[in-house]
Design a protein around this motif. Structure first.
Motif, short mmCIF file in Angstrom:
data_model
loop_
_atom_site.label_atom_id
_atom_site.label_comp_id
_atom_site.label_asym_id
_atom_site.label_seq_id
_atom_site.Cartn_x
_atom_site.Cartn_y
_atom_site.Cartn_z
N VAL A 63 103.67 66.53 11.12
CA VAL A 63 102.32 65.98 11.16
C VAL A 63 101.42 67.08 11.72
O VAL A 63 101.77 67.75 12.68
CB VAL A 63 102.25 64.73 12.07
N THR A 64 100.27 67.28 11.07
CA THR A 64 99.30 68.24 11.59
C THR A 64 97.95 67.56 11.71
O THR A 64 97.72 66.50 11.13
CB THR A 64 99.17 69.47 10.67
N PHE A 68 88.45 68.47 10.82
CA PHE A 68 87.47 68.10 9.80
C PHE A 68 87.98 67.05 8.82
O PHE A 68 87.20 66.32 8.23
CB PHE A 68 87.03 69.34 9.02
N LYS A 69 89.31 66.99 8.65
CA LYS A 69 89.89 66.05 7.67
C LYS A 69 90.72 64.95 8.33
O LYS A 69 90.86 63.88 7.77
CB LYS A 69 90.74 66.81 6.65
N GLY A 70 91.30 65.21 9.48
CA GLY A 70 92.11 64.20 10.16
C GLY A 70 93.57 64.59 10.25
O GLY A 70 93.92 65.76 10.23
N GLU A 71 94.43 63.58 10.35
CA GLU A 71 95.87 63.78 10.53
C GLU A 71 96.58 63.75 9.18
O GLU A 71 96.39 62.83 8.39
CB GLU A 71 96.42 62.69 11.43
N ALA A 84 104.24 69.33 0.35
CA ALA A 84 102.99 68.61 0.09
C ALA A 84 102.57 67.84 1.33
O ALA A 84 103.38 67.60 2.22
CB ALA A 84 103.18 67.66 -1.08
N TRP A 85 101.31 67.45 1.35
CA TRP A 85 100.82 66.65 2.46
C TRP A 85 99.75 65.69 1.97
O TRP A 85 99.27 65.80 0.84
CB TRP A 85 100.32 67.51 3.61
N SER A 86 99.40 64.75 2.85
CA SER A 86 98.43 63.72 2.49
C SER A 86 97.74 63.22 3.76
O SER A 86 98.34 63.19 4.83
CB SER A 86 99.16 62.56 1.81
N TYR A 87 96.47 62.83 3.61
CA TYR A 87 95.71 62.25 4.71
C TYR A 87 95.64 60.75 4.48
O TYR A 87 94.96 60.28 3.56
CB TYR A 87 94.30 62.85 4.78
#
Length: 109
Positions: A63-64, A68-71, A84-87
């Motif tokens: 988790v990062t 500006f975009k969140g977690e 890959a990642w997702s908010y």
């Protein structure tokens, strides 16, 4: 050259085809991507989950946090960790990328 008067992040929906293939496996194929451009970073293609083979991705423990975009939560594919990642709940103003999946550069066709 960066222009400090421009917004830090801009979103650009487009209909160009975006495909993601890793080790010969097609993980995503869409014409409904949103390109996110953030100063100082390469453009990223945010893909709708409906166009991603989520059944082939495994949630990871990574988790990062972006101010500006969140977690962001991450996904792995087989032996390829965090490809890959997702908010899940992005910050205000970034709702358009909510639940979309973005892959690291180099795996996108």
């Amino acid at each position: 050259m960066d222009d400090a008067t421009e917004p830090r992040i801009t979103l650009h929906p487009h209909s160009r085809r975006v495909r993601v293939v890793i080790d010969g496996t097609l993980l995503a194929d869409t014409t409904r991507a949103i390109e996110l451009r953030e100063r100082g970073y390469p453009p990223r293609q945010y893909l709708p989950r409906d166009d991603v083979r989520m059944d082939l991705l495994t949630p990871s423990d990574t988790v990062t946090h972006c101010p500006f975009k969140g977690e962001a939560s991450y996904f792995s594919f087989g032996e390829h960790k965090d490809v890959a990642w997702s908010y899940g709940r992005p910050k205000e103003g970034m709702e358009a990328i909510e639940e979309r999946v973005v892959f690291y550069r180099g795996v996108i066709d």
